[in-house]
Enzyme design. Structure first.
Site, PDB file in Angstrom:
ATOM      1  N   GLU A 172      42.164  43.785  33.477  1.00 50.63           N
ATOM      2  CA  GLU A 172      43.155  43.161  34.366  1.00 50.63           C
ATOM      3  C   GLU A 172      44.358  42.587  33.638  1.00 50.63           C
ATOM      4  OE1 GLU A 172      41.807  40.622  37.582  1.00 50.63           O
ATOM      5  OE2 GLU A 172      39.848  41.552  37.473  1.00 50.63           O
TER       6      GLU A 172
ATOM      7  N   ASP B 127      37.498  42.152  36.127  1.00 53.10           N
ATOM      8  CA  ASP B 127      36.600  40.993  36.069  1.00 53.10           C
ATOM      9  C   ASP B 127      35.285  41.254  36.804  1.00 53.10           C
ATOM     10  OD1 ASP B 127      38.411  39.628  34.570  1.00 53.10           O
ATOM     11  OD2 ASP B 127      39.136  38.341  36.164  1.00 53.10           O
TER      12      ASP B 127
ATOM     13  N   TYR C 186      32.466  34.424  31.315  1.00 48.74           N
ATOM     14  CA  TYR C 186      33.298  34.529  32.521  1.00 48.74           C
ATOM     15  C   TYR C 186      33.269  33.216  33.293  1.00 48.74           C
ATOM     16  CZ  TYR C 186      35.471  36.547  36.624  1.00 48.74           C
ATOM     17  OH  TYR C 186      36.324  36.813  37.661  1.00 48.74           O
TER      18      TYR C 186
ATOM     19  N   ASP D 227      33.373  40.198  39.125  1.00 47.83           N
ATOM     20  CA  ASP D 227      33.081  39.489  40.369  1.00 47.83           C
ATOM     21  C   ASP D 227      33.499  40.382  41.535  1.00 47.83           C
ATOM     22  OD1 ASP D 227      35.851  39.358  40.303  1.00 47.83           O
ATOM     23  OD2 ASP D 227      35.960  37.189  40.083  1.00 47.83           O
TER      24      ASP D 227
ATOM     25  N   HIS E 220      26.554  36.164  37.338  1.00 46.28           N
ATOM     26  CA  HIS E 220      26.902  35.986  35.925  1.00 46.28           C
ATOM     27  C   HIS E 220      26.160  34.780  35.362  1.00 46.28           C
ATOM     28  CE1 HIS E 220      30.190  38.082  37.818  1.00 46.28           C
ATOM     29  NE2 HIS E 220      30.501  36.984  38.472  1.00 46.28           N
TER      30      HIS E 220
ATOM     31  N   GLU F 263      36.047  40.287  43.599  1.00 43.51           N
ATOM     32  CA  GLU F 263      37.453  40.698  43.579  1.00 43.51           C
ATOM     33  C   GLU F 263      37.698  41.743  42.495  1.00 43.51           C
ATOM     34  OE1 GLU F 263      41.872  38.602  43.753  1.00 43.51           O
ATOM     35  OE2 GLU F 263      40.134  37.434  43.121  1.00 43.51           O
TER      36      GLU F 263
ATOM     37  N   ARG G 107      34.274  32.327  36.449  1.00 42.42           N
ATOM     38  CA  ARG G 107      34.088  32.217  37.904  1.00 42.42           C
ATOM     39  C   ARG G 107      32.636  32.543  38.218  1.00 42.42           C
ATOM     40  NH1 ARG G 107      39.182  35.040  37.652  1.00 42.42           N
ATOM     41  NH2 ARG G 107      40.887  33.568  38.067  1.00 42.42           N
TER      42      ARG G 107
END
Length: 861
Positions: A106, A180, A397, A182, A443, A184, A399
């Site tokens: 990203e 990432d 990570y 997750d 995670h 999103e 989030r």
């Protein structure tokens, strides 16, 4: 032979596009002709008749406001898109190198860090976030057929980025989508795959939870297909947000004012802030009393005690008479020790950080906003330059809602605890922590990736980094919490002494830390009141006493108190409230905090959220017309349903259908029944002093105001405020000594979109305005202006020069300048910053700052 021909056919297809390519090229040639002709013509004219006066025109233009860094990036991306011409695919596909691969992440920072761990066969490209989204100009969702099919388009400014990824995908054997890890990130990977699948079909999804050599190579070794359940859950969330925003916002535009918007989750946050304000306004304090004494035993030291029981019941004096009666009883003689209770109390460590807890602790300990915390955490995760080590990912990570820790990380931290603090600080078995009911557990917890990078070592490596101080503070917080989570509990010896004096009983509580345990590394911030927590955790020494011992009592202090209203939300407490109610997700908390402030529904004062008049109005309208949308229970239930979509137990289209059917009816009802604030006129008893017509309360873009009913013939207006009982009160005009430089009339203080300003009292005949001076001259040489309070488009206050437009003066300060000379360098003014810790003064020219201000305050600015 037939097989060779079949293979050759696809290569011929691009040739069919040649006429189209030529047609596309023709306008470019046509457009080029005038460009060639114009310079020659202009040169000829200049030779005949030079025009020096026209050369001065650019200086007459008004100075443009400097762009923010974000605006500059967007402008550059648009310019790159405009100049970029994507290279067409070759007629004959190139031979790709066996084992070659493209890794798409990203961010450029993440790309740089990952690149150093991969070999020469790998190319790493950054998508710079999302590359596709719903269109801005329309809703972009099929509602007529009820399929809720979204229509995506490449985001403006991402054409060049996508073109480079396509080109790179054609030249490699394998593409790894490493956005990432997750929900999103899964959707971003899917969007990229949809755009480049024509160039390379060998697409794989990889999850990089920590950007270390081991983390990257392990992820590449475990590719999988894109998880469409996760992608659909993110699509459903995006479409829900689009439906709420694009359907409710036009109604607010029509009923209140243009530019308003309603977010599905943000509206609930605004409601929480508004309801807390209503609780505070409706709160009625209750009186209560305490009676404290100083007690003296045979052994020192003297100690403090408080009334505990009165006439055999729990003592709760409500009046001065009751308190004085107790005080008289205590003063009548000595007390006798009735009971001594000694016990050992163990205080356990807390789990390593999840996203919400990291935001709360960073806010309480370092005054970081949720948005700032996540920006710093993103940098630590993606990788920061650490001298000879190069870019290094320092944390996992960021989030996450899971407290899980890998076996390797547990082994490393346990070894660190033993080596650094000793075996007595290490529990026999690793500490384990449970997750909340709705945790996705996708995670690990937020933790350091490499235990050899201690906070001291990181601070040294980041000493020259522009954000080094803040990055080190956040990293230290994460490091200490993780290490403390794998240490033994703190042990306290607690003592309670009850003493009888007639019909009264007083109690003294004391504690002494017996063993520091995990608190040797980290102390948890449970509330926003750091001083109260420190006082509660401090040692309170009591003397050794025996039951039946006589105690002398003196210094008897009856004190009056009043119950306090609930505190306004801070960022930390609002994040905690949202988390406890199940509203939002780890990735959304920071966005919620910044969005409700940016939209003008909430403002921050002294680190607390206050609803604005606009926020209270819009919240009231939404609660009446869309009670479910702004209900925390409904929003939490929707989050749970999105989790079911991710689990594969619920269809995302059915979820949207169940939501949209009743929502559509509410929309139709709101269009006709919602209070029309924009056209509403509230009658008052006041009469216009200019024309004699009645004055009415109306709503404008700056809030409620008093206006003449004779508008537009009479434009007389006045400021009003609404009292708690619903009545209106005039705000008297603020007179000044300033005189209008245009007509000589007195000037008065008015309130506008960007704060208060001076306006001519002869308005509308004279429209002269000027900013209100702070009594400080602009420090720029030759400017001659003065400093005034201003407000950004997003409502953030700052201080700038009055000559910004006239002389293009770019002086800006975020803290308030006050006309007080610096005691060190004698600068004409200093800056004043006020927060929960108090007031700090500092100088812009030198390093002076007022006494009592500590380093953390200055850096928090």
């Amino acid at each position: 032979m037939s097989k060779d021909k079949a293979k050759a056919k696809p290569a011929k297809k691009p040739a069919k596009g040649k006429p189209a390519a030529k047609a596309a090229a023709k306008p470019a040639k046509a457009a080029a002709k005038p460009e060639k002709a114009k310079p020659a013509k202009a040169a000829k004219l200049e030779a005949v008749k030079p025009e020096p006066a026209k050369a001065a025109k650019p200086t007459e233009k008004k100075p443009q406001k400097p762009m923010s860094a974000k605006e500059a990036r967007r402008a550059k991306a648009k310019a790159d898109d405009a100049a970029y011409v994507e290279e067409p695919p070759p007629k004959k596909p190139k031979k790709v190198k066996p084992g070659s691969a493209l890794v798409v992440v990203e961010s450029p920072a993440k790309a740089r860090t990952i690149n150093k761990y991969l070999g020469a066969n790998y190319v790493v490209k950054a998508s710079v976030g999302h590359i596709r989204d719903l269109p801005k100009s329309k809703i972009g969702v099929d509602l007529d057929e009820g399929t809720f099919e979204p229509v995506y388009e490449v985001i403006e400014g991402k054409k060049k980025v996508l073109g480079e990824i396509r080109k790179a995908a054609r030249e490699v054997e394998t593409v790894y989508l490493a956005s990432d890890p997750d929900r999103e990130g899964e959707a971003i990977a899917w969007h990229i795959a949809e755009e480049i699948k024509g160039e390379n079909k060998n697409l794989h999804r990889v999850l990089i939870n920590e950007i270390t050599k081991k983390g990257v190579t392990s992820a590449i070794a475990q590719p999988r297909a894109i998880d469409m359940n996760k992608t659909d859950a993110q699509q459903a969330r995006r479409i829900l947000d689009r439906l709420v925003g694009y359907k409710i916002s036009p109604i607010l535009w029509n009923k209140v004012q243009r530019g308003l918007s309603a977010g599905r989750v943000q509206s609930v946050a605004v409601r929480l802030v508004c309801e807390r304000e209503e609780e505070i306004k409706a709160f009625k304090p209750d009186e209560y009393w305490s009676v404290d004494v100083t007690a003296h035993a045979t052994n020192p030291p003297p100690f403090e005690a408080r009334i505990w029981k009165w006439k055999g019941e729990r003592a709760e004096p409500k009046t001065a008479d009751e308190a004085n009666e107790i005080a008289a009883e205590l003063a009548a003689g000595t007390a006798i020790v009735a009971n001594v209770d000694k016990k050992e109390r163990r205080k356990k460590p807390q789990a390593p950080f999840i996203t919400s807890r990291l935001q709360q602790d960073a806010a309480r300990k370092h005054r970081f906003s949720a948005k700032r915390t996540m920006a710093l955490a993103q940098r630590l995760y993606e990788g920061v330059e650490l001298g000879d080590e190069g870019p290094t990912g320092l944390i996992t990570y960021m989030r996450t809602d899971s407290t899980r820790v890998s076996d390797d990380a547990l082994a490393a931290v346990r070894a660190h605890v033993t080596e650094t603090y000793g075996a007595e600080y290490l529990p026999a078995e690793p500490n384990t922590y449970g997750n909340k009911e709705r945790a996705q557990d996708a995670h690990e917890a937020i933790r350091p990736t490499l235990m050899e990078w201690t906070p001291v070592r990181v601070a040294t490596a980041l000493a020259e980094h522009p954000e080094g101080n803040e990055l080190t503070k956040l990293y230290t917080l994460i490091w200490q919490r993780f290490v403390a989570s794998q240490m033994v509990p703190a042990v306290y010896d607690q003592t309670t002494i009850d003493m009888d004096r007639g019909q009264a009983q007083v109690r003294a509580n004391g504690q002494i830390m017996k063993f520091a345990g995990y608190t040797k590394v980290y102390e948890v911030a449970e509330t926003d009141d750091a001083r109260a927590e420190a006082a509660e955790n401090a040692d309170k020494l009591l003397p050794i006493v025996e039951v039946g011992e006589t105690i002398r009592i003196d210094n008897i202090r009856p004190e009056q108190h009043f119950t306090q209203p609930p505190p306004r939300f801070s960022e930390a407490s609002l994040v905690k409230e949202l988390e406890e109610r199940g509203i939002g997700r780890p990735s959304t908390y920071a966005a919620i905090m910044s969005t409700i402030v940016d939209r003008g529904y909430v403002e921050k004062k002294e680190a607390r959220f206050f609803p604005t008049e606009l926020g209270i109005l819009v919240n009231g309208l939404l609660v009446v017309s869309f009670p479910e949308i702004v209900s925390s229970e409904f929003t939490a239930n929707m989050e749970a349903q999105l989790d079911h979509v991710e689990d594969g137990t619920e269809d995302w289209r059915k979820l949207l259908g169940a939501f949209y059917a009743p929502f559509k009816l509410e929309l139709e009802k709101a269009e006709t029944e919602m209070r029309d604030v924009k056209r509403e006129e509230i009658a008052t008893e006041w009469v216009c002093e200019k024309c004699g017509k009645p004055m009415v309360v109306k709503w404008g873009r700056n809030g409620s105001f008093l206006a003449c009913q004779g508008y537009p013939e009479c434009r007389n207006t006045m400021e009003v405020v609404k009292n708690l009982d619903g009545t209106w009160e005039k705000v008297p005009p603020q007179t000044t000594d300033e005189v209008c430089e245009t007509c000589g009339a007195p000037m008065t203080v008015k309130r506008g979109r960007f704060g208060s300003f001076l306006a001519c009292t002869k308005y509308p005949e004279c429209k002269t305005t000027k900013p209100i001076s702070l009594g400080v001259k602009c420090p720029r040489q030759g400017c001659g202006g003065y400093l005034a309070a201003k407000q950004s488009r997003r409502g953030k206050p700052f201080y700038g020069c009055s000559n910004w437009k006239k002389k293009d003066c770019d002086f800006i300060a975020w803290d308030k300048p006050i006309p007080q000379p610096c005691p060190v360098c004698q600068a004409k003014f200093v800056l004043r910053k006020e927060n929960k810790r108090g007031v700090m003064l500092r100088c812009m020219e030198c390093d002076w700052k007022s006494e009592g201000a500590d380093e953390s305050e200055e850096n928090a600015a």
